[in-house]
Design a protein around this motif. Sequence first.
Motif, PDB file in Angstrom:
ATOM      1  N   ASP A   8      39.222  25.847  37.307  1.00  0.00           N
ATOM      2  CA  ASP A   8      38.082  25.603  36.219  1.00  0.00           C
ATOM      3  C   ASP A   8      39.111  24.902  34.982  1.00  0.00           C
ATOM      4  O   ASP A   8      40.272  25.301  34.602  1.00  0.00           O
ATOM      5  N   ASP A  43      31.655  24.323  37.860  1.00  0.00           N
ATOM      6  CA  ASP A  43      30.723  25.116  38.350  1.00  0.00           C
ATOM      7  C   ASP A  43      29.309  24.592  38.295  1.00  0.00           C
ATOM      8  O   ASP A  43      28.200  25.360  38.512  1.00  0.00           O
ATOM      9  N   ASP A 192      23.075  27.977  38.706  1.00  0.00           N
ATOM     10  CA  ASP A 192      23.455  29.130  38.927  1.00  0.00           C
ATOM     11  C   ASP A 192      22.674  30.144  38.127  1.00  0.00           C
ATOM     12  O   ASP A 192      22.949  31.220  38.162  1.00  0.00           O
ATOM     13  N   ILE A 268      28.399  25.725  41.755  1.00  0.00           N
ATOM     14  CA  ILE A 268      29.964  25.611  42.437  1.00  0.00           C
ATOM     15  C   ILE A 268      29.948  25.142  43.922  1.00  0.00           C
ATOM     16  O   ILE A 268      30.763  24.609  44.415  1.00  0.00           O
ATOM     17  N   GLU A 291      40.769  30.104  35.557  1.00  0.00           N
ATOM     18  CA  GLU A 291      39.666  29.907  34.168  1.00  0.00           C
ATOM     19  C   GLU A 291      40.516  30.538  32.907  1.00  0.00           C
ATOM     20  O   GLU A 291      41.201  31.173  33.069  1.00  0.00           O
ATOM     21  N   THR A 294      38.723  35.510  32.737  1.00  0.00           N
ATOM     22  CA  THR A 294      38.125  36.156  33.944  1.00  0.00           C
ATOM     23  C   THR A 294      37.415  37.549  33.747  1.00  0.00           C
ATOM     24  O   THR A 294      38.374  38.359  33.017  1.00  0.00           O
ATOM     25  N   GLN A 297      31.495  38.240  34.606  1.00  0.00           N
ATOM     26  CA  GLN A 297      30.607  37.029  34.691  1.00  0.00           C
ATOM     27  C   GLN A 297      31.251  35.994  35.846  1.00  0.00           C
ATOM     28  O   GLN A 297      30.403  35.099  36.509  1.00  0.00           O
ATOM     29  N   SER A 298      32.427  36.171  35.975  1.00  0.00           N
ATOM     30  CA  SER A 298      33.084  35.184  36.818  1.00  0.00           C
ATOM     31  C   SER A 298      32.660  35.454  38.378  1.00  0.00           C
ATOM     32  O   SER A 298      32.882  34.548  39.399  1.00  0.00           O
ATOM     33  N   LYS A 302      30.423  31.408  39.237  1.00  0.00           N
ATOM     34  CA  LYS A 302      31.395  30.597  38.663  1.00  0.00           C
ATOM     35  C   LYS A 302      32.672  29.992  39.609  1.00  0.00           C
ATOM     36  O   LYS A 302      32.427  30.195  40.831  1.00  0.00           O
ATOM     37  N   GLN A 305      34.754  32.403  42.109  1.00  0.00           N
ATOM     38  CA  GLN A 305      34.114  33.074  42.817  1.00  0.00           C
ATOM     39  C   GLN A 305      33.859  32.086  44.125  1.00  0.00           C
ATOM     40  O   GLN A 305      34.014  32.622  45.380  1.00  0.00           O
TER      41      GLN A 305
END
Length: 380
Positions: A8, A43, A192, A268, A291, A294, A297-298, A302, A305
């Motif tokens: 990302d 994502d 998401d 994603i 990203e 990390t 929340q990843s 995202k 994941q």
Amino acid sequence: MKLVFASDSFKGSLSSERTAQLLTKAAEEIFDETECFSLPVADGGEGTLEAVVSATGGGFVEAWARDPMGNPRRTHYGVTGDGRAIIEMAAASGLTLVPAEQRDPESASSYGTGELIQDALARGYRDVSVAIGGSATNDGGMGCARALGIRFLDERGQELDGIGSDLGRVHSIDMAGLDPRLAGATLTVMCDVTNPLCGPDGATQTFGAQKGASQEALQRLEEGMCHYRDVLLRTFGKDADQMPGAGAAGGLGAALMILLGANMRSGIETVLDLIGFETLLKEADLVITGEGRTDWQSCHGKVMQGIGEYARRRGVPVIGLSGSLGLGADQILAHGITALTTTVNAPMELDEAMERAEELYLDAARNMFRMVKVGMKLGK
């Protein structure tokens, strides 16, 4: 050795494309023979359009669409190399299109997003994906639906404008004028966010304030959204409060799914399918992703994941190279990420880390590949 790079963007410092360039440089320095393949990814949020267009050899289509406050403006959407349309609703109905002092979700409309979908249909595209997020609107997606021929009527049978303040006035929904081209099209929502339409976790209570709504406006919008939800349930037999993602983008998720028959998919996962990521994994030895930061929340839709889950199905190891690791970062290891490392090599302020982002990333990539080389020797 075949390496696949799919990170990302590191927001504010490194683009997805730039991380791939730096990884390629480092890999060529460390390994005697290697094949490097890179894919820009996102994502479903910021950068999605550019990532998909770049990865598929597609292009952009310019189009006119109304902004959230009804002003016509020139914008664009993307098309893939194999003829699918990718629309970012933020390009027409995004919060950044409205100056802070003018933001008013009671007056804002998602009409422009519907205009982009209509433009894609008019040009012959029948596979249309819509990335929703970052909206300035809280209209339940009525504006978008109106642009595609649906009419929202009050008790007197008069058509409503489909703005946020109209939510509580909807009495019936007339589907007779729906664009017939939608019947032969596949519409996918890239999202998401799992918020329902109403309630404390719904569109209004979660996102309304950041769109400019006062406490009084939030109450009016929530009451209107609950009324709108009941009309949808009475008319179509579908409860938007039981549909994850219905509250995304001010309720646009509900309209796309219930009124337009769209399928809701992880952003994603949709992006990775569009760019052919699973095909690229064939014969891959190692994937590098990452990203800016990390943390826990990843693990919620995202990039890392998605990359990890896809690679795990193919049995390909994945290393995450990120700018920093926060609370719960190790949770990503349960999603196909084999190991984690960071670019920061000493205590430093965030500003310094971002200013030195390229230097730090390249050094970290070299060290990471040196460790991989050690592992290869041990394996032999």
